[in-house]
Scaffold this motif. Structure first.
Motif, mmCIF file in Angstrom:
data_model
loop_
_atom_site.group_PDB
_atom_site.id
_atom_site.type_symbol
_atom_site.label_atom_id
_atom_site.label_comp_id
_atom_site.label_asym_id
_atom_site.label_seq_id
_atom_site.Cartn_x
_atom_site.Cartn_y
_atom_site.Cartn_z
ATOM 1 N N GLU A 1 -32.966 -4.566 -35.744
ATOM 2 C CA GLU A 1 -32.996 -5.925 -35.187
ATOM 3 C C GLU A 1 -34.307 -6.182 -34.458
ATOM 4 O OE1 GLU A 1 -30.786 -8.613 -31.717
ATOM 5 O OE2 GLU A 1 -29.913 -6.685 -32.349
ATOM 6 N N TRP A 2 -34.704 -5.240 -33.606
ATOM 7 C CA TRP A 2 -35.904 -5.465 -32.795
ATOM 8 C C TRP A 2 -37.185 -5.168 -33.562
ATOM 9 C CZ3 TRP A 2 -36.287 -8.380 -28.743
ATOM 10 C CH2 TRP A 2 -35.119 -8.708 -28.063
ATOM 11 N N ALA A 3 -37.117 -4.282 -34.530
ATOM 12 C CA ALA A 3 -38.293 -4.040 -35.367
ATOM 13 C C ALA A 3 -38.589 -5.269 -36.228
ATOM 14 C CB ALA A 3 -38.077 -2.809 -36.235
ATOM 15 N N LYS A 4 -37.542 -5.911 -36.724
ATOM 16 C CA LYS A 4 -37.746 -7.157 -37.471
ATOM 17 C C LYS A 4 -38.310 -8.237 -36.554
ATOM 18 C CE LYS A 4 -34.207 -6.404 -41.026
ATOM 19 N NZ LYS A 4 -32.883 -6.840 -41.548
ATOM 20 N N MET A 5 -37.847 -8.246 -35.308
ATOM 21 C CA MET A 5 -38.389 -9.191 -34.336
ATOM 22 C C MET A 5 -39.883 -8.935 -34.134
ATOM 23 S SD MET A 5 -37.330 -11.703 -32.265
ATOM 24 C CE MET A 5 -35.598 -11.355 -31.910
ATOM 25 N N ALA A 6 -40.250 -7.664 -34.042
ATOM 26 C CA ALA A 6 -41.668 -7.313 -33.906
ATOM 27 C C ALA A 6 -42.458 -7.811 -35.110
ATOM 28 C CB ALA A 6 -41.813 -5.799 -33.760
ATOM 29 N N LEU B 1 -44.982 -0.560 -45.480
ATOM 30 C CA LEU B 1 -44.866 0.895 -45.405
ATOM 31 C C LEU B 1 -44.862 1.377 -43.959
ATOM 32 C CD1 LEU B 1 -47.240 1.895 -48.342
ATOM 33 C CD2 LEU B 1 -44.742 2.073 -48.307
ATOM 34 N N THR B 2 -45.590 0.698 -43.103
ATOM 35 C CA THR B 2 -45.585 1.047 -41.685
ATOM 36 C C THR B 2 -44.189 0.904 -41.101
ATOM 37 O OG1 THR B 2 -47.910 0.487 -41.331
ATOM 38 C CG2 THR B 2 -46.461 0.360 -39.414
ATOM 39 N N PHE B 3 -43.526 -0.190 -41.408
ATOM 40 C CA PHE B 3 -42.150 -0.415 -40.949
ATOM 41 C C PHE B 3 -41.247 0.728 -41.403
ATOM 42 C CE2 PHE B 3 -37.937 -2.090 -40.766
ATOM 43 C CZ PHE B 3 -37.929 -3.122 -39.849
ATOM 44 N N ILE B 4 -41.364 1.088 -42.683
ATOM 45 C CA ILE B 4 -40.547 2.164 -43.247
ATOM 46 C C ILE B 4 -40.811 3.481 -42.528
ATOM 47 C CG2 ILE B 4 -40.103 3.530 -45.328
ATOM 48 C CD1 ILE B 4 -39.035 0.678 -45.527
ATOM 49 N N CYS C 1 -34.326 9.483 -41.706
ATOM 50 C CA CYS C 1 -33.659 9.072 -42.943
ATOM 51 C C CYS C 1 -34.305 7.778 -43.414
ATOM 52 C CB CYS C 1 -32.151 8.900 -42.741
ATOM 53 S SG CYS C 1 -31.712 7.604 -41.558
ATOM 54 N N GLU C 2 -33.854 7.271 -44.555
ATOM 55 C CA GLU C 2 -34.450 6.073 -45.134
ATOM 56 C C GLU C 2 -33.830 4.801 -44.545
ATOM 57 O OE1 GLU C 2 -37.047 6.023 -47.218
ATOM 58 O OE2 GLU C 2 -37.118 8.213 -47.049
ATOM 59 N N VAL C 3 -34.591 3.734 -44.553
ATOM 60 C CA VAL C 3 -34.080 2.434 -44.152
ATOM 61 C C VAL C 3 -32.922 2.054 -45.069
ATOM 62 C CG1 VAL C 3 -34.631 -0.024 -43.966
ATOM 63 C CG2 VAL C 3 -36.320 1.682 -43.270
ATOM 64 N N PRO C 4 -31.814 1.541 -44.535
ATOM 65 C CA PRO C 4 -30.693 1.136 -45.397
ATOM 66 C C PRO C 4 -31.179 0.204 -46.508
ATOM 67 C CG PRO C 4 -30.055 1.006 -43.091
ATOM 68 C CD PRO C 4 -31.521 1.308 -43.105
ATOM 69 N N PRO C 5 -30.786 0.474 -47.751
ATOM 70 C CA PRO C 5 -31.284 -0.315 -48.889
ATOM 71 C C PRO C 5 -31.068 -1.821 -48.730
ATOM 72 C CG PRO C 5 -30.081 1.608 -49.660
ATOM 73 C CD PRO C 5 -29.867 1.548 -48.178
ATOM 74 N N GLY D 1 -35.119 -7.992 -47.011
ATOM 75 C CA GLY D 1 -35.392 -8.836 -45.853
ATOM 76 C C GLY D 1 -36.686 -8.475 -45.159
ATOM 77 N N ILE D 2 -36.986 -7.191 -45.112
ATOM 78 C CA ILE D 2 -38.247 -6.738 -44.507
ATOM 79 C C ILE D 2 -39.429 -7.245 -45.331
ATOM 80 C CG2 ILE D 2 -39.631 -4.705 -43.934
ATOM 81 C CD1 ILE D 2 -36.870 -3.236 -43.603
ATOM 82 N N ALA D 3 -39.351 -7.058 -46.649
ATOM 83 C CA ALA D 3 -40.431 -7.519 -47.534
ATOM 84 C C ALA D 3 -40.595 -9.038 -47.465
ATOM 85 C CB ALA D 3 -40.153 -7.073 -48.967
ATOM 86 N N TYR D 4 -39.481 -9.740 -47.300
ATOM 87 C CA TYR D 4 -39.516 -11.203 -47.216
ATOM 88 C C TYR D 4 -40.294 -11.651 -45.974
ATOM 89 C CZ TYR D 4 -37.685 -16.018 -47.011
ATOM 90 O OH TYR D 4 -37.555 -17.385 -46.956
ATOM 91 N N ILE D 5 -40.027 -11.028 -44.839
ATOM 92 C CA ILE D 5 -40.765 -11.367 -43.614
ATOM 93 C C ILE D 5 -42.251 -11.075 -43.790
ATOM 94 C CG2 ILE D 5 -41.040 -10.879 -41.156
ATOM 95 C CD1 ILE D 5 -38.056 -10.097 -41.120
ATOM 96 N N VAL D 6 -42.559 -9.914 -44.354
ATOM 97 C CA VAL D 6 -43.965 -9.534 -44.567
ATOM 98 C C VAL D 6 -44.677 -10.573 -45.425
ATOM 99 C CG1 VAL D 6 -45.507 -7.827 -45.601
ATOM 100 C CG2 VAL D 6 -43.526 -7.061 -44.274
ATOM 101 N N SER D 7 -44.020 -11.021 -46.496
ATOM 102 C CA SER D 7 -44.661 -11.955 -47.422
ATOM 103 C C SER D 7 -44.882 -13.330 -46.790
ATOM 104 C CB SER D 7 -43.839 -12.089 -48.711
ATOM 105 O OG SER D 7 -42.558 -12.658 -48.449
ATOM 106 N N TRP D 8 -44.108 -13.685 -45.787
ATOM 107 C CA TRP D 8 -44.339 -14.926 -45.046
ATOM 108 C C TRP D 8 -45.444 -14.763 -44.004
ATOM 109 C CZ3 TRP D 8 -43.625 -19.926 -45.262
ATOM 110 C CH2 TRP D 8 -42.573 -20.464 -46.007
#
Length: 321
Positions: A205-210, A233-236, A245-249, A254-261
């Protein structure tokens, strides 16, 4: 520092199917389907024109053009030949900043934010252009907390491969920087998130906020794609470092979507998209049809606003500020 740059489009496509397609989207073009049937970012450089018509500056970057037999078409600046680096510098004023300079300038930003008595919270600069990371938890000034830092907006203008945002590798030497020693603006936010959350859901939640409060724009499409890949990749990597462990699939798109915006393609001189025009037709009193063109201004997303009010033209945001 160790190893060399490891950004490969084929690996991204293999590990996270569909993510590369998301990272290639130009959301402003997507708003005008009648004008742009293909809404990916464009090459915006003649560096690849020798490879064929699909690699011309005004053409969109498509997944099949940069994977498989074309898997090493796009290279970070540090991996390019000196001749190509010189051409890009001459034609587009492309000069990438060493990580130690990025760190020094990012420290200035943070010193102003944290205030007197709390300088150099993340690291201390050394005379030999290295830095010593502060391993103690980050302290916050009275009246501010870690959430305020995460939500504070950062923007890297003409970001290239985004060395001020993420420091996965030194853009000059190409060497990978260990996660504990990274100095980017997003790196710092993610470190703060990791120090203050212990559950995966809270961290995400907070990493996406960042991520939502970290922006950058670039003209050349290849550099922009590398910047987007680097941020993704930094987020991952910070999640892996925290939870082993890996980010939940289900979180990946959603992460890629934020990055692309948040990292978008734009001519910083006039706030418009490269090679983009809207055409409109009108009839005069005598029945003649005239066609006019107008520039397409880059849109970004203000994630703090209600969803129906989040999209805004960057030029208007500048006026408001």
């Amino acid at each position: 520092m160790c190893d060399d740059i490891d950004i490969l489009e084929d690996q991204i496509e293999e590990y996270w199917s569909g993510v590369l397609d998301l990272l290639l989207i130009d959301h402003t073009r997507h708003q005008y389907p009648d004008h742009f049937p293909q809404y990916n970012i464009v090459w915006a450089t003649d560096s690849y024109a020798r490879l064929g018509e699909d690699f011309a500056a005004q053409k969109p970057i498509l997944t099949h053009l940069i994977t498989k037999e074309n898997g090493k078409v796009i290279q970070p600046r540090a991996s390019k030949t000196r001749e190509e680096q010189a051409i890009r510098t001459k034609d587009k004023a492309e000069v990438f900043t060493p990580s130690w300079i990025c760190n020094a300038q990012n420290n200035l930003i943070d010193n102003a934010w944290f205030g007197s008595g709390l300088e150099n919270q993340f690291n201390t600069e050394n005379p030999d252009h290295t830095w010593t990371t502060n391993l103690a938890p980050i302290k916050f000034p009275e009246g501010k907390c870690w959430k305020d830092y995460v939500r504070d907006t950062r923007l890297e203008i003409t970001c290239g491969e985004a060395p001020y945002l993420c420091s996965r590798y030194d853009t000059v030497s190409g060497q990978i920087i260990p996660i504990d020693n990274r100095i980017g603006l997003l790196d710092r936010k993610l470190r703060v998130v990791s120090e203050n959350t212990n559950k995966s859901g809270d961290w995400l939640e907070w990493a996406k906020m960042a991520l939502q409060h970290t922006y950058g724009y670039e003209f050349q499409g290849d550099s922009l794609l590398i910047a987007r890949e680097t941020v993704f990749l930094t987020f991952i990597e910070y999640y892996r470092e925290k939870f082993h462990c890996e980010v939940p699939p289900q979180s990946i798109p959603g992460i890629a979507y934020i990055v692309s915006w948040n990292l978008w393609q734009m001519d910083g001189l006039n706030d418009t998209l490269p090679f983009a025009e809207k055409k409109s037709q009108s009839n005069d009193l005598f029945g003649s049809i005239s066609t006019t063109t107008s520039p397409v201004y880059a849109q970004i997303r203000d994630w703090r606003q209600p969803r129906d009010k989040q999209k805004i033209e960057f030029k208007n945001l500048k006026k408001n500020k």
